[in-house]
Design a protein around this motif. Structure first.
Motif, PDB file in Angstrom:
ATOM      1  N   LEU A  53     -10.275   6.429  16.894  1.00 57.97           N
ATOM      2  CA  LEU A  53      -9.446   5.501  16.122  1.00 57.97           C
ATOM      3  C   LEU A  53      -9.595   5.762  14.626  1.00 57.97           C
ATOM      4  O   LEU A  53      -8.620   5.668  13.867  1.00 57.97           O
ATOM      5  N   GLY A  54     -10.823   6.110  14.176  1.00 59.54           N
ATOM      6  CA  GLY A  54     -11.047   6.432  12.766  1.00 59.54           C
ATOM      7  C   GLY A  54     -10.261   7.669  12.363  1.00 59.54           C
ATOM      8  O   GLY A  54      -9.692   7.726  11.262  1.00 59.54           O
ATOM      9  N   GLU A  55     -10.214   8.682  13.228  1.00 61.51           N
ATOM     10  CA  GLU A  55      -9.442   9.894  12.924  1.00 61.51           C
ATOM     11  C   GLU A  55      -7.952   9.567  12.812  1.00 61.51           C
ATOM     12  O   GLU A  55      -7.270  10.045  11.898  1.00 61.51           O
ATOM     13  N   ILE A  56      -7.469   8.764  13.741  1.00 57.83           N
ATOM     14  CA  ILE A  56      -6.047   8.408  13.731  1.00 57.83           C
ATOM     15  C   ILE A  56      -5.724   7.608  12.483  1.00 57.83           C
ATOM     16  O   ILE A  56      -4.693   7.827  11.842  1.00 57.83           O
ATOM     17  N   ARG A  57      -6.622   6.695  12.117  1.00 57.56           N
ATOM     18  CA  ARG A  57      -6.408   5.852  10.941  1.00 57.56           C
ATOM     19  C   ARG A  57      -6.304   6.712   9.678  1.00 57.56           C
ATOM     20  O   ARG A  57      -5.539   6.406   8.770  1.00 57.56           O
ATOM     21  N   GLY A  58      -7.041   7.814   9.628  1.00 61.93           N
ATOM     22  CA  GLY A  58      -7.056   8.685   8.453  1.00 61.93           C
ATOM     23  C   GLY A  58      -5.857   9.614   8.365  1.00 61.93           C
ATOM     24  O   GLY A  58      -5.644  10.249   7.329  1.00 61.93           O
ATOM     25  N   PRO A  71      -1.831  10.745   8.156  1.00 62.17           N
ATOM     26  CA  PRO A  71      -0.599  10.166   7.596  1.00 62.17           C
ATOM     27  C   PRO A  71       0.268   9.562   8.705  1.00 62.17           C
ATOM     28  O   PRO A  71       0.243  10.012   9.843  1.00 62.17           O
ATOM     29  N   THR A  72       1.065   8.554   8.373  1.00 62.62           N
ATOM     30  CA  THR A  72       1.870   7.838   9.367  1.00 62.62           C
ATOM     31  C   THR A  72       2.972   8.699   9.971  1.00 62.62           C
ATOM     32  O   THR A  72       3.441   8.422  11.063  1.00 62.62           O
ATOM     33  N   ASP A  73       3.369   9.762   9.275  1.00 72.38           N
ATOM     34  CA  ASP A  73       4.427  10.609   9.827  1.00 72.38           C
ATOM     35  C   ASP A  73       3.872  11.790  10.620  1.00 72.38           C
ATOM     36  O   ASP A  73       4.630  12.612  11.131  1.00 72.38           O
ATOM     37  N   GLU A  74       2.556  11.905  10.763  1.00 73.50           N
ATOM     38  CA  GLU A  74       1.948  12.979  11.551  1.00 73.50           C
ATOM     39  C   GLU A  74       1.908  12.565  13.022  1.00 73.50           C
ATOM     40  O   GLU A  74       1.629  11.421  13.353  1.00 73.50           O
ATOM     41  N   VAL A  75       2.175  13.540  13.892  1.00 71.39           N
ATOM     42  CA  VAL A  75       2.177  13.281  15.336  1.00 71.39           C
ATOM     43  C   VAL A  75       0.733  13.184  15.827  1.00 71.39           C
ATOM     44  O   VAL A  75      -0.074  14.078  15.593  1.00 71.39           O
ATOM     45  N   VAL A 123       2.408   6.248  19.687  1.00 72.73           N
ATOM     46  CA  VAL A 123       3.260   5.579  18.693  1.00 72.73           C
ATOM     47  C   VAL A 123       2.436   4.459  18.083  1.00 72.73           C
ATOM     48  O   VAL A 123       2.030   3.519  18.788  1.00 72.73           O
ATOM     49  N   ARG A 124       2.195   4.565  16.776  1.00 75.91           N
ATOM     50  CA  ARG A 124       1.368   3.566  16.079  1.00 75.91           C
ATOM     51  C   ARG A 124       2.247   2.408  15.613  1.00 75.91           C
ATOM     52  O   ARG A 124       3.328   2.612  15.075  1.00 75.91           O
ATOM     53  N   THR A 125       1.750   1.183  15.863  1.00 72.76           N
ATOM     54  CA  THR A 125       2.458  -0.026  15.422  1.00 72.76           C
ATOM     55  C   THR A 125       1.467  -0.951  14.744  1.00 72.76           C
ATOM     56  O   THR A 125       0.283  -0.632  14.643  1.00 72.76           O
TER      57      THR A 125
END
Length: 192
Positions: free
Chosen positions: A163-168, A170-174, A185-187
């Motif tokens: 989750l920490g990696e995903i949080r770091g 960018p929002t447009d990165e897959v 899909v992040r919401t």
């Protein structure tokens, strides 16, 4: 089969009765015409006529039994034929409903595909290719929502490090699930 067998048995019983009756009538006719003049032969003929009459009675009783069995079997057959017709009618009705529902589903599918085509306009070709490949290999679901730290595809909870990696990122990165490989899909409810 039972009705057919009993019908054959009834026909045989009728034939047997008719054969014995014809013999009795022939012998009775010979006696009435005076063709038998010997007293011993006449007595013998009378005994034979009595025997034939008893045989006719026995055969008629057997014929009646067969007729009763045939009537019962025919009744059973008629009931089964009615049930069969009802089942055929129900199957035809179910097939009609199935065909109608299939047409509705086909129309819904066409509409969803048209909406998908509009929604996919402007997306990068490589992202669409990845999504289609995942969707094909994952039973129709290539992307799933990340909700409350859980992948909506495999339903596994992601650990804090992932989750920490995903949080770091960018929002447009897959971002993909490490377990099932689906696109995440992040919401606002992702728990990041």
């Amino acid at each position: 089969i039972r009705v057919s067998d009993l019908t054959d048995a009834q026909a045989k019983a009728e034939k047997d009765v008719e054969t014995v009756r014809a013999r009795r009538e022939r012998d009775q006719g010979r006696m009435d015409a005076g063709q038998i003049s010997d007293p011993k032969a006449l007595t013998s003929m009378q005994h034979e006529l009595e025997s034939l009459q008893r045989r006719i009675a026995t055969l008629e009783d057997a014929e009646l039994e067969v007729m009763e069995e045939l009537e019962s079997a025919q009744s059973d057959l008629d009931a089964v034929a009615g049930e069969r017709q009802q089942a055929i009618d129900e199957a035809a009705g179910a097939a009609k409903v199935r065909d109608q529902r299939t047409a509705e589903i086909g129309a819904e599918r066409d509409q969803v595909l048209a909406e998908r085509a509009v929604a996919a306009e402007g997306l990068p070709a490589d992202l669409l290719g990845l999504y289609d490949k995942l969707r094909e290999s994952k039973g129709g679901v290539g992307a799933s929502e990340l909700r409350a730290r859980q992948c909506g595809g495999c339903m596994l909870t992601l650990d804090a490090a992932v989750l920490g990696e995903i949080r770091g990122k960018p929002t447009d990165e897959v971002v993909r699930c490490e377990e099932c490989g689906r696109i995440l899909v992040r919401t606002g409810e992702s728990g990041l």
